[in-house]
Enzyme design. Sequence first.
Site, PDB file in Angstrom:
ATOM      1  N   GLY A  15      -4.706   0.716   2.488  1.00  0.00           N
ATOM      2  CA  GLY A  15      -4.098  -0.522   2.990  1.00  0.00           C
ATOM      3  C   GLY A  15      -2.632  -0.596   2.594  1.00  0.00           C
ATOM      4  N   ARG A  76      -6.159   5.585   7.092  1.00  0.00           N
ATOM      5  CA  ARG A  76      -7.465   5.788   6.466  1.00  0.00           C
ATOM      6  C   ARG A  76      -7.979   7.085   7.076  1.00  0.00           C
ATOM      7  NH1 ARG A  76      -7.784  -0.227   5.625  1.00  0.00           N
ATOM      8  NH2 ARG A  76      -7.717  -0.177   3.370  1.00  0.00           N
ATOM      9  N   ASP A 107      -7.591   1.846  -4.847  1.00  0.00           N
ATOM     10  CA  ASP A 107      -8.604   2.633  -5.561  1.00  0.00           C
ATOM     11  C   ASP A 107      -9.230   3.734  -4.695  1.00  0.00           C
ATOM     12  OD1 ASP A 107      -9.961   0.811  -4.058  1.00  0.00           O
ATOM     13  OD2 ASP A 107     -11.268   0.089  -5.662  1.00  0.00           O
ATOM     14  N   THR A 130      -1.301  -2.391  -3.590  1.00  0.00           N
ATOM     15  CA  THR A 130      -2.307  -3.158  -2.843  1.00  0.00           C
ATOM     16  C   THR A 130      -2.072  -4.637  -3.099  1.00  0.00           C
ATOM     17  OG1 THR A 130      -4.636  -3.818  -2.823  1.00  0.00           O
ATOM     18  CG2 THR A 130      -3.926  -2.613  -4.739  1.00  0.00           C
ATOM     19  N   ILE A 131      -2.228  -5.452  -2.060  1.00  0.00           N
ATOM     20  CA  ILE A 131      -1.939  -6.878  -2.258  1.00  0.00           C
ATOM     21  C   ILE A 131      -3.020  -7.585  -3.075  1.00  0.00           C
ATOM     22  CG2 ILE A 131      -0.562  -7.069  -0.141  1.00  0.00           C
ATOM     23  CD1 ILE A 131      -2.994  -8.672   1.034  1.00  0.00           C
ATOM     24  N   ASP A 132      -4.201  -6.960  -3.198  1.00  0.00           N
ATOM     25  CA  ASP A 132      -5.343  -7.655  -3.822  1.00  0.00           C
ATOM     26  C   ASP A 132      -5.278  -7.756  -5.344  1.00  0.00           C
ATOM     27  OD1 ASP A 132      -6.476  -8.101  -1.381  1.00  0.00           O
ATOM     28  OD2 ASP A 132      -7.710  -6.297  -1.419  1.00  0.00           O
ATOM     29  N   ASP A 134      -6.476  -5.766  -7.459  1.00  0.00           N
ATOM     30  CA  ASP A 134      -7.827  -5.522  -7.975  1.00  0.00           C
ATOM     31  C   ASP A 134      -7.942  -4.163  -8.675  1.00  0.00           C
ATOM     32  OD1 ASP A 134      -7.446  -4.018  -5.725  1.00  0.00           O
ATOM     33  OD2 ASP A 134      -9.340  -4.511  -4.769  1.00  0.00           O
ATOM     34  N   ARG A 176     -11.491  -9.250  -0.917  1.00  0.00           N
ATOM     35  CA  ARG A 176     -12.895  -8.988  -0.640  1.00  0.00           C
ATOM     36  C   ARG A 176     -13.718  -8.966  -1.934  1.00  0.00           C
ATOM     37  NH1 ARG A 176     -12.565  -4.434   3.366  1.00  0.00           N
ATOM     38  NH2 ARG A 176     -11.302  -5.835   4.599  1.00  0.00           N
ATOM     39  N   ALA A 191      -4.405 -26.797  -4.079  1.00  0.00           N
ATOM     40  CA  ALA A 191      -5.646 -26.916  -3.298  1.00  0.00           C
ATOM     41  C   ALA A 191      -6.675 -27.768  -4.036  1.00  0.00           C
ATOM     42  CB  ALA A 191      -6.232 -25.537  -3.045  1.00  0.00           C
ATOM     43  N   GLU A 192      -7.555 -28.352  -3.248  1.00  0.00           N
ATOM     44  CA  GLU A 192      -8.620 -29.212  -3.770  1.00  0.00           C
ATOM     45  C   GLU A 192      -9.688 -28.384  -4.486  1.00  0.00           C
ATOM     46  OE1 GLU A 192      -8.613 -32.393  -3.569  1.00  0.00           O
ATOM     47  OE2 GLU A 192     -10.469 -32.333  -4.728  1.00  0.00           O
ATOM     48  N   LYS A 218      -8.424 -39.553  -1.668  1.00  0.00           N
ATOM     49  CA  LYS A 218      -7.775 -38.457  -0.925  1.00  0.00           C
ATOM     50  C   LYS A 218      -8.192 -38.523   0.539  1.00  0.00           C
ATOM     51  CE  LYS A 218      -6.820 -34.928  -4.308  1.00  0.00           C
ATOM     52  NZ  LYS A 218      -7.045 -33.578  -4.796  1.00  0.00           N
ATOM     53  N   ARG A 252     -11.141 -28.223   9.694  1.00  0.00           N
ATOM     54  CA  ARG A 252     -10.534 -27.084  10.399  1.00  0.00           C
ATOM     55  C   ARG A 252     -10.561 -25.839   9.526  1.00  0.00           C
ATOM     56  NH1 ARG A 252      -7.884 -29.139  15.177  1.00  0.00           N
ATOM     57  NH2 ARG A 252      -9.288 -30.876  15.523  1.00  0.00           N
ATOM     58  N   ARG A 261      -0.235  -9.207   4.547  1.00  0.00           N
ATOM     59  CA  ARG A 261       0.188  -7.861   4.153  1.00  0.00           C
ATOM     60  C   ARG A 261       1.665  -7.593   4.449  1.00  0.00           C
ATOM     61  NH1 ARG A 261      -3.693  -4.473   2.849  1.00  0.00           N
ATOM     62  NH2 ARG A 261      -5.734  -4.630   3.801  1.00  0.00           N
TER      63      ARG A 261
HETATM   64  P1  ADP Z   1      -7.205   2.017  -0.604  1.00  0.00           P
HETATM   65  O1  ADP Z   1      -6.480   3.165  -1.196  1.00  0.00           O
HETATM   66  O2  ADP Z   1      -6.276   0.933  -0.172  1.00  0.00           O
HETATM   67  O3  ADP Z   1      -8.349   1.542  -1.482  1.00  0.00           O
HETATM   68  P2  ADP Z   1      -9.131   3.323   1.215  1.00  0.00           P
HETATM   69  O4  ADP Z   1     -10.339   2.927   0.436  1.00  0.00           O
HETATM   70  O5  ADP Z   1      -9.191   3.229   2.695  1.00  0.00           O
HETATM   71  O6  ADP Z   1      -7.836   2.500   0.791  1.00  0.00           O
HETATM   72  O7  ADP Z   1      -8.777   4.829   0.818  1.00  0.00           O
HETATM   73  C1  ADP Z   1      -7.664   5.482   1.387  1.00  0.00           C
HETATM   74  C2  ADP Z   1      -7.997   6.911   1.707  1.00  0.00           C
HETATM   75  O8  ADP Z   1      -8.338   7.626   0.503  1.00  0.00           O
HETATM   76  C3  ADP Z   1      -9.207   7.111   2.606  1.00  0.00           C
HETATM   77  O9  ADP Z   1      -8.891   6.917   3.954  1.00  0.00           O
HETATM   78  C4  ADP Z   1      -9.559   8.562   2.310  1.00  0.00           C
HETATM   79  O10 ADP Z   1      -8.722   9.427   3.020  1.00  0.00           O
HETATM   80  C5  ADP Z   1      -9.248   8.656   0.817  1.00  0.00           C
HETATM   81  N1  ADP Z   1     -10.499   8.478   0.050  1.00  0.00           N
HETATM   82  C6  ADP Z   1     -11.091   7.322  -0.301  1.00  0.00           C
HETATM   83  N2  ADP Z   1     -12.260   7.555  -0.947  1.00  0.00           N
HETATM   84  C7  ADP Z   1     -12.415   8.890  -0.983  1.00  0.00           C
HETATM   85  C8  ADP Z   1     -13.410   9.786  -1.498  1.00  0.00           C
HETATM   86  N3  ADP Z   1     -14.502   9.325  -2.103  1.00  0.00           N
HETATM   87  N4  ADP Z   1     -13.207  11.115  -1.349  1.00  0.00           N
HETATM   88  C9  ADP Z   1     -12.109  11.600  -0.754  1.00  0.00           C
HETATM   89  N5  ADP Z   1     -11.136  10.814  -0.237  1.00  0.00           N
HETATM   90  C10 ADP Z   1     -11.276   9.496  -0.344  1.00  0.00           C
END
Ligand code: ADP
Length: 328
Positions: A15, A76, A107, A130-132, A134, A176, A191-192, A218, A252, A261
């Site tokens: 991402g 990806r 990750d 990554t913006i998350d 995490d 997520r 926020a509430e 409110k 809403r 992003r």
């Molecule tokens: P992010 O890095 O944001 O978590 P993804 O989970 O889509 O995004 O992972 C990015 C890319 O890293 C995947 O499209 C893939 O090419 C590679 N990747 C992720 N997991 C694996 C894995 N278990 N083995 C090999 N390559 C991986």
Amino acid sequence: MKTTIKRIGVLTSGGDAPGMNAALRAVVRSAAFYSIECVGIYQGYQGLIDNKVKLMNARSVNNIINKGGTVLKSARCLEFRTKEGRKTAFETVQKNGIEALVVIGGDGSFTGAMIFQSEFNIPVIGIPGTIDNDIFGTSHTIGYDTALNTVIEAIDKIRDTAISHNRLFFVEVMGRDAGHIALNTGIGAGAEEVLIPEEDMGLDRLLESLKRSEKSGKSSSIVVVAEGDKTGKNVFEIAEYVEKNMPYYDVRVSVLGHMQRGGSPSCFDRVLASRMGVYAVEALLEGKSNMMVGMIKEEMTLSPLEKAIKGKSEINKDLIRVSDILTI
Ligand code: ADP
């Protein structure tokens, strides 16, 4: 410096996040500073498989520090998940004389990097983009601060219309698995309620809380909901349930989506990305591998990629407490 690396490769993967360009710029410029060559790899791991690479110099990264997205593009890449795909990727590495890799991503990208390193023994350093927010091993990931500011700006605008019509808005934000964006923007935008994956509030408690606020005077409210929240099936189900039970409110839903992003990176993200880029190149030159650059208490750190992937970046419990107090 401990190693004799002459050429490194850099890619952005998974991402995209604002500030990835600032990190790329820092990697390319640091390489130039230390007199090593730097090859940009396009579209993440896909570029390694398709041999889409370009030699970059300090001037190749002019005027990108302020730009969102990633000029290297991201992807990806399913093929990289296969042994065959990674073998092809390594052929590109060899063909182009790349001796070490900097992977800017989340990750998933780090998991791919670790597997690639173990199979072909190529040094890798990860930069968390990554913006998350995490990822374990850093207080901030690149793009997170910009996303927070984008969300705050959007919710402020939603508040104007909420007040004008006595509306109750459910605003879904990204996250997520982690509620960092929701919790921080929930507090920041007043926020509430804030619904996050780490805590299951339950629909009835939410309803109770909203009714209490309504009784206390409110007439409009904003509830921030993280994408991965488990209170309802999704934000629409929560809104429907509340509307049924509080018919006097005009309920809403606003799903902020991919706008979170984008955009020009904040100063914080630019500085973070710049520091991380420099540190990543220096780590490679020190002979380090399989590590992620992070920032803890304002200091640059290195931690094993494995920990970054497996560890959990915990939500700050004090923020939950503060949020609860302020929504009285
Ligand atoms: P992010 O890095 O944001 O978590 P993804 O989970 O889509 O995004 O992972 C990015 C890319 O890293 C995947 O499209 C893939 O090419 C590679 N990747 C992720 N997991 C694996 C894995 N278990 N083995 C090999 N390559 C991986």
